[in-house]
Design a protein around this motif. Structure first.
Motif: not given
Length: 580
Positions: A437-458
């Motif tokens: 599933f993570l490989r599917l996410l990586a194949s989509l047309q977007w700029k996906l940036c993985w972060r710790p949860l609080e950093d992500a919501v900020r």
């Protein structure tokens, strides 16, 4: 009506239809300025007056209304005022002669047809050649559960199919008289004001939702509040900090995170603060952001944050905070100041209590309050970056991977962060299904940036340029804005805050700054130097002064028994099932 670069012109009849009202709801959700032009008023002077002050305009109309307007013009070409549109969005192609004649006129195909598709399940295909419009949904094939309305059968070689089915097109682009037309076969537009207690699912509601969102995000990209990137985090509920828990092995998880480059936040039960493994804690501290923990309830009893008593909720949160602080004191492991509600259960009062107790946000699997609390959640809330319906405190939604890649992609199109929910069994088979599933996410047309949860919501906020100032719409109680440019950038931070009396102040990089309160929004101007950042935080007054809960022995024994039985189930239940 706000002035800007682009404006939407809603072309309709004299009396607004249900679809007209639903369209204005969607336009308001995306903060797109709009005006109305009726078929009776549709001529050059009125169109110019409606769009004055805007450099360009796009038209949204039903096929029936447009057919009426073109019939009145009695010309083979478009009326001058309509030809000035940047683009035209036409929906609601009914199986009628006027709609059929319109389709044939604007497509140039004398044999174009409109077919009633019924509601049988079908597979739709999203083009991969128009990523500016389709975004992360580009190239997807989606099995719809409820079918679609009508199908446009057009054989014009210049037509660009955006969403197609085997027998024709659901959403297509073509040019007529020099104007770009976008034809959506959907007969009805969704009502984003409708209340809902369930996740939005594109497999159940595609027509009237996905094409209009694609179009608006593209046509009004200069005025829509948009996200620069999509923050992502995997959130696994319940595990204590042990080397193994059920099917979760932290060494395996770290190896997978190194291989696929993702971040995981463990929703940690504060009750477990004493029960940690030194080596596992060290792995978290040394993981360079790949592993972190947030707050998962307090005792993790059923519905503990679905209660309606502010005093009880306040005591629970103070107990949870005390335990997480004790964990930090004894292990030097810090935690994300984000709440994940146990079993997804929460009350409106819990949102207020979290704000008073200094939490940044909540992340949840459920979208509506429980315990007979009034559900005010609407579809517009689910299409927003976070639900801020309750005390204006942000509740970010997350999805399980069985919701399907198409729903994660649609969330990305809307500008929502990508939060994946799971338990220890998500790592079954060393995480093979998760990795796929993570490989599917990586194949989509977007700029996906993985972060710790609080950093992500900020970092999950929306921005829009307003001259030399950047408008930043803040959702979480903390926001991080980084300036990667070569010059100082001035930002206007805006946060909806109906309970301004409870606001103690606004901090930027831990220093109090001046702010204004206008039309229900806290507004603060911040200059961010080149290469610098602004950590913006809203500080609220703690109105209740209860101490951490001191529960009776019977309650504490019950909590301990519940926790041990849950761990027995998670650690050994899968073994018993595999032998059965």
């Amino acid at each position: 009506m706000a002035k800007g670069t682009s404006i939407a012109v809603l072309l309709r009849g004299s009396d607004p239809s249900t679809n007209d009202c639903n369209l204005t709801g969607i336009l308001d959700l995306f903060e797109i300025p709009w005006t109305v032009l009726t078929a009776d008023e549709a001529h050059e002077d009125n169109a110019a007056a409606r769009t004055a002050g805007h450099q360009q305009f796009s038209i949204l109309t039903s096929a029936t209304c447009l057919a009426d307007v073109l019939q009145r013009s009695k010309s083979e070409s478009l009326p001058t005022w309509l030809a000035g549109a940047t683009s035209v969005f036409v929906y609601g192609f009914q199986v009628t002669d006027p709609c059929k004649s319109l389709l044939r006129q604007i497509t140039g195909d004398p044999e174009a047809e409109i077919r009633d598709s019924g509601q049988r399940p079908t597979i739709v295909s999203v083009t991969d050649s128009f990523p500016e419009m389709c975004g992360p949904m580009s190239g997807l094939q989606i099995q719809l559960e409820r079918g679609h309305d009508t199908t446009l059968v057009v054989r014009n070689s210049t037509l660009h199919s955006i969403v197609g089915v085997s027998e024709g097109h659901l959403f297509a682009e073509f040019t007529y008289s020099g104007v770009r037309f976008f034809s959506d076969s959907s007969l009805t537009m969704v009502d984003v004001r409708e209340r809902t207690a369930a996740y939005f699912d594109v497999k159940k509601c595609f027509a009237g939702a996905v094409p209009i969102v694609m179009y608006l995000k593209w046509a009004f990209r200069d005025v829509c509040l948009t996200s620069v990137e999509t923050s992502a985090c995997l959130i696994i509920d319940d595990p204590p900090l042990w080397p193994r828990y059920g099917l979760l092995d932290f060494d395996d998880l770290l190896q997978l995170a190194d291989k696929l480059t993702f971040a995981t936040t463990i929703a940690f039960i504060p009750w477990n603060w004493r029960r940690t493994n030194r080596g596992t804690v060290a792995a978290f501290r040394e993981s360079s952001g790949k592993l972190s923990i947030c707050v998962h309830g307090c005792d993790h009893t059923r519905g503990e944050f679905a209660g309606r008593s502010p005093e009880l909720l306040d005591r629970k949160l103070k107990t949870a905070r005390m335990r997480m602080q004790a964990l930090r004191h004894h292990t030097a492991l810090d935690h994300e100041n984000v709440m994940v509600f146990p079993q997804g259960a929460f009350s409106p009062e819990a949102a207020s209590a979290l704000k008073r107790n200094g939490f940044t946000a909540a992340v949840n699997t459920e979208v509506a309050p429980t315990n007979d609390a009034l559900n005010e959640t609407t579809l517009a809330d689910l299409w927003s970056v976070a639900i801020v319906r309750y005390a204006s405190f942000p509740i970010f939604t997350r999805r399980y991977i069985d919701h399907g890649i198409e729903n994660f992609a649609f969330d990305g199109l809307l500008g929502k962060p990508c939060f994946i929910a799971g338990h220890h069994d998500l790592l079954r088979g060393q995480g093979r299904e998760l990795a796929m599933f993570l490989r599917l996410l990586a194949s989509l047309q977007w700029k996906l940036c993985w972060r710790p949860l609080e950093d992500a919501v900020r970092r999950s906020y929306s921005i829009r340029s307003d001259g030399e100032t950047i408008l930043v719409k803040m959702l979480a109680e903390r926001l991080l804005f980084e300036n990667g440019g070569a010059t100082t950038r001035r930002i206007c931070v805006m946060k909806h805050e109906p309970q301004v009396a409870a606001l103690k102040g606004v901090e930027v990089n831990q220093r109090l700054i001046a702010y204004e309160y206008i039309d229900g929004y806290v507004r603060a101007m911040v200059d961010v130097p080149p290469g610098g950042s602004a950590d913006v935080r809203c500080v609220h007054r703690e109105q209740l002064h209860g101490s951490p809960a001191s529960e009776p022995i019977r309650y504490r024994v019950g909590v301990a028994v519940r926790r041990y039985l849950s761990e027995l189930r998670d650690n050994y239940g899968h073994l018993l099932r595999s032998r059965a």
